[in-house]
Design a protein around this motif. Sequence first.
Motif, short mmCIF file in Angstrom:
data_model
loop_
_atom_site.label_atom_id
_atom_site.label_comp_id
_atom_site.label_asym_id
_atom_site.label_seq_id
_atom_site.Cartn_x
_atom_site.Cartn_y
_atom_site.Cartn_z
N TYR A 1 52.46 41.80 41.62
CA TYR A 1 52.82 42.46 40.36
C TYR A 1 51.78 43.52 40.00
CZ TYR A 1 53.82 43.11 35.39
OH TYR A 1 54.11 43.66 34.17
N ASP A 2 50.50 43.18 40.15
CA ASP A 2 49.43 44.14 39.86
C ASP A 2 49.50 45.34 40.80
OD1 ASP A 2 47.29 44.68 38.12
OD2 ASP A 2 45.81 44.05 39.61
N LEU A 3 49.83 45.07 42.06
CA LEU A 3 49.93 46.15 43.04
C LEU A 3 51.13 47.06 42.73
CD1 LEU A 3 48.64 47.22 45.64
CD2 LEU A 3 50.20 45.75 46.93
N GLU A 4 52.22 46.48 42.27
CA GLU A 4 53.40 47.28 41.93
C GLU A 4 53.11 48.18 40.72
OE1 GLU A 4 57.35 48.75 42.00
OE2 GLU A 4 55.97 47.89 43.47
N ILE A 5 52.37 47.64 39.74
CA ILE A 5 51.97 48.48 38.60
C ILE A 5 51.13 49.65 39.08
CG2 ILE A 5 50.53 48.53 36.52
CD1 ILE A 5 51.37 45.68 35.96
N ALA A 6 50.20 49.38 39.99
CA ALA A 6 49.36 50.44 40.53
C ALA A 6 50.19 51.50 41.25
CB ALA A 6 48.31 49.85 41.47
N ARG A 7 51.14 51.05 42.06
CA ARG A 7 51.97 51.98 42.82
C ARG A 7 52.77 52.89 41.89
NH1 ARG A 7 56.88 52.84 44.43
NH2 ARG A 7 57.70 51.05 43.26
N VAL A 8 53.39 52.29 40.87
CA VAL A 8 54.20 53.07 39.93
C VAL A 8 53.34 54.03 39.12
CG1 VAL A 8 55.69 52.92 37.90
CG2 VAL A 8 56.01 51.33 39.81
N ASN A 9 52.21 53.53 38.60
CA ASN A 9 51.33 54.38 37.79
C ASN A 9 50.79 55.57 38.59
OD1 ASN A 9 51.64 52.77 35.56
ND2 ASN A 9 49.62 51.82 35.67
N ILE A 10 50.34 55.29 39.81
CA ILE A 10 49.74 56.35 40.63
C ILE A 10 50.78 57.39 41.02
CG2 ILE A 10 48.70 56.80 42.89
CD1 ILE A 10 47.26 54.05 42.52
N SER A 11 51.94 56.94 41.47
CA SER A 11 53.00 57.89 41.81
C SER A 11 53.42 58.70 40.59
CB SER A 11 54.20 57.14 42.39
OG SER A 11 53.88 56.54 43.64
N GLY A 12 53.49 58.04 39.43
CA GLY A 12 53.87 58.74 38.20
C GLY A 12 52.88 59.81 37.81
N GLU A 13 51.58 59.51 37.90
CA GLU A 13 50.57 60.52 37.56
C GLU A 13 50.60 61.69 38.53
OE1 GLU A 13 46.66 59.81 35.66
OE2 GLU A 13 46.94 57.78 36.41
N LEU A 14 50.82 61.39 39.81
CA LEU A 14 50.90 62.47 40.79
C LEU A 14 52.12 63.35 40.53
CD1 LEU A 14 49.85 60.62 44.07
CD2 LEU A 14 48.51 62.27 42.76
N MET A 15 53.23 62.74 40.12
CA MET A 15 54.41 63.54 39.76
C MET A 15 54.12 64.43 38.56
SD MET A 15 57.54 60.81 40.18
CE MET A 15 57.98 60.13 41.79
N ASP A 16 53.34 63.90 37.61
CA ASP A 16 52.96 64.69 36.44
C ASP A 16 52.12 65.89 36.86
OD1 ASP A 16 52.60 65.19 33.59
OD2 ASP A 16 50.55 64.49 33.89
N LEU A 17 51.16 65.67 37.77
CA LEU A 17 50.35 66.77 38.27
C LEU A 17 51.20 67.77 39.04
CD1 LEU A 17 47.21 64.78 39.50
CD2 LEU A 17 47.33 66.31 37.52
N GLU A 18 52.17 67.25 39.82
CA GLU A 18 53.05 68.11 40.60
C GLU A 18 53.89 69.00 39.68
OE1 GLU A 18 55.69 67.28 44.52
OE2 GLU A 18 56.31 66.18 42.72
N ALA A 19 54.40 68.40 38.61
CA ALA A 19 55.22 69.17 37.67
C ALA A 19 54.42 70.27 36.99
CB ALA A 19 55.82 68.24 36.63
N GLY A 20 53.11 70.03 36.80
CA GLY A 20 52.26 71.03 36.16
C GLY A 20 51.68 72.03 37.14
N GLY A 21 52.04 71.89 38.42
CA GLY A 21 51.55 72.83 39.43
C GLY A 21 50.12 72.59 39.85
N SER A 22 49.57 71.40 39.55
CA SER A 22 48.17 71.11 39.86
C SER A 22 47.99 70.31 41.14
CB SER A 22 47.52 70.34 38.70
OG SER A 22 47.57 71.09 37.50
N LEU A 23 49.06 69.80 41.71
CA LEU A 23 48.94 68.95 42.89
C LEU A 23 49.09 69.76 44.16
CD1 LEU A 23 48.69 65.93 43.74
CD2 LEU A 23 51.18 65.88 43.88
#
Length: 435
Positions: A189-211
């Motif tokens: 469960y802890d690992l799944e939270i990490a996976r979702v959070n990390i992918s979500g933040e990277l998508m946020d950076l991608e949307a802002g053109g920073s990734l």
Amino acid sequence: MELQITATSPEHPADLLDLPWSVPLEEWPDKHLVALPRGISRHVVRFARAGDEVVAVKEVGEWAAVREYELLRDLDRLAVPAVDALAVVTGRRDAHGEPLEPVLITRHLDGSLPYRSMFETTMRPGTINRLLDALAVLLVRLHLSGFAWGDCSLSNTLFRRDAGEYAAYLVDAETGQLRPQLSHGQREYDLEIARVNISGELMDLEAGGSLHPSVDPVEFGTAIAERYGELWHELTRQSVYPLAKRHYIDRRIRRLNDLGFDVAEMQIQATPEGDAVTFLPKVVDAGHHQRQLLRLTGMDAEENQARSLLRDLETWMVSQDDYAPGDPLGARPEVLAHRWVRDVFRPAVRLVPRELRGSADIAQIYHELLEHRWLMSERAGHDVGLEATVEDYIRTVLRPGTEAGAGAAGGASGTGTGTAAAAGAGAGSGPETGA
């Protein structure tokens, strides 16, 4: 209620008293603040200077502040990589006497950056992989200690490169829980939270053109979970070896190396069933082994040679009676390394006739002996020792096809070690004197 500072050591309150506690944190004047990158947070967080230190100040409810303060102190006692908790400040009031939120104060980790800010820059694939590995190591170490993070993200994790090593540090323990042991479900469960959070933040950076375009948010989050699973299995599976099966230890280290990890610490404890071995992984920068071998032994070798020699050195060191890392009464690593060179390395190399070494330096010769020993021990099912290895190496590798070599029963000929002269081409320039 009067202003109260609960701190870990007596010198901290004096430095902290100079900070403007009667002002809301988001309104603190610039003269107290330090401009440092930080991740996103649900709370107001500022970096400030307190005496000679830079501290992170976070406004949060009193119950949450005290709880996180205690959790961070527990993690420090467990030697888990996390920021240091310094103090909790309660009883804050503004100029009109209105109550302000308490704050949690932690020490800023020198030379560190939030993982999120690292991904806003252009990184080479090798650096990205080492960042991934370091985060996987952190999650494994937290779970081995019984800590479920509950909110692992790129903003809640600090990255630091120190002396060639890559390390990740927990920076926010607000949602964490410390238990004697985590179940498989709690870890997943802890690992799944990490996976979702990390992918979500990277998508946020991608949307802002920073990734960087080379980073796929979904693949990166999934890759961390996969690396975690590989490392968890290799570190937690049963590791009790018979006394005569030293090559089993070498096999475990090789598996960790194949996963991209090196061994930061190895502990061997004698038991009635055999030697119980535990490993502590780390992620290292290119050239780390060369620098470490040079520091300990004075030998200048190529990276792969140095990795091989250090693996043998570390396995030998933990078998010594005076090996006690962290104990001031134990022998220093440099002392043990000198003894290994004198009692193990040089005697083994001297057994190989100079006329058979070709252009290979002594580091390459010893590396080949270690590879030969590994293959012979795997075939025999027990550690064959260095003397038998040298004898078979000379007979089957350096003098193949001779009468002695043809008569070798069960030798390691054809195992792929190659001749020393051929393997020595381009090898490092280790010191030749004294061997």
